[in-house]
Design a protein around this motif. Structure first.
Motif, PDB file in Angstrom:
ATOM      1  N   ASP A  89     -13.126   4.247  -6.719  1.00 53.38           N
ATOM      2  CA  ASP A  89     -12.179   3.441  -5.942  1.00 53.38           C
ATOM      3  C   ASP A  89     -10.733   3.680  -6.382  1.00 53.38           C
ATOM      4  N   LYS A  92      -9.666   6.924  -4.785  1.00 50.58           N
ATOM      5  CA  LYS A  92      -9.396   6.665  -3.365  1.00 50.58           C
ATOM      6  C   LYS A  92      -8.046   5.968  -3.208  1.00 50.58           C
ATOM      7  N   ASP A 117     -15.555   8.020   0.193  1.00 49.21           N
ATOM      8  CA  ASP A 117     -15.722   6.941  -0.782  1.00 49.21           C
ATOM      9  C   ASP A 117     -17.135   6.366  -0.715  1.00 49.21           C
TER      10      ASP A 117
END
Length: 135
Positions: A89, A92, A117
């Motif tokens: 995360d 991302k 993701d």
């Protein structure tokens, strides 16, 4: 051969069971319990740490509860999932903030980034499911 040969000694029933459990966990933590503060905040250039940590702690809590119910000896897998989720995360978020990838500005990479993701999270679940099914 492109891939190394692998033993087929992982019980398929256990693998499917762990995959289902980790998929349910992912849906609960990533969609049902993730607030917009977490979802939007973790992708910002600044102020991303608390929303990201809160989101990943939700994953840790849900994973830990479910794993403790099913097979307490694998409690540590919830922490592995937490750290991998944090890394995926955050990466991302770095890409989203650096290139301005948001749904609001209809950036062409938005859905691709979401898809990559999610794929990485499901591959993580698959790897963890293999580990738990094999042990």
């Amino acid at each position: 051969m492109l891939f190394p040969s692998m033993s087929s000694s992982v019980p398929v029933g256990a693998l499917i069971g762990w995959m289902l459990l980790l998929t349910v966990k992912h849906v609960i933590a990533d969609f049902m319990l993730q607030t917009s503060w977490m979802a939007i905040g973790k992708d910002q250039k600044t102020g991303w740490a608390m929303p990201l940590l809160a989101h990943c702690l939700v994953h840790l809590a849900v994973s830990l509860v479910l794993i403790l119910i099913v097979a307490p000896r694998f409690w540590f897998v919830a922490f592995i999932d937490f750290f991998i989720h944090l890394i995926v995360d955050r990466l991302k978020g770095i890409i989203a903030s650096r290139f301005g990838v948001t749904q609001e500005n209809e950036h062409p990479w938005f859905w691709t980034l979401i898809g990559v993701d999610q794929a990485l999270h499901h591959l993580t679940g698959f790897g963890l499911a293999i580990f738990m099914a094999a042990n």
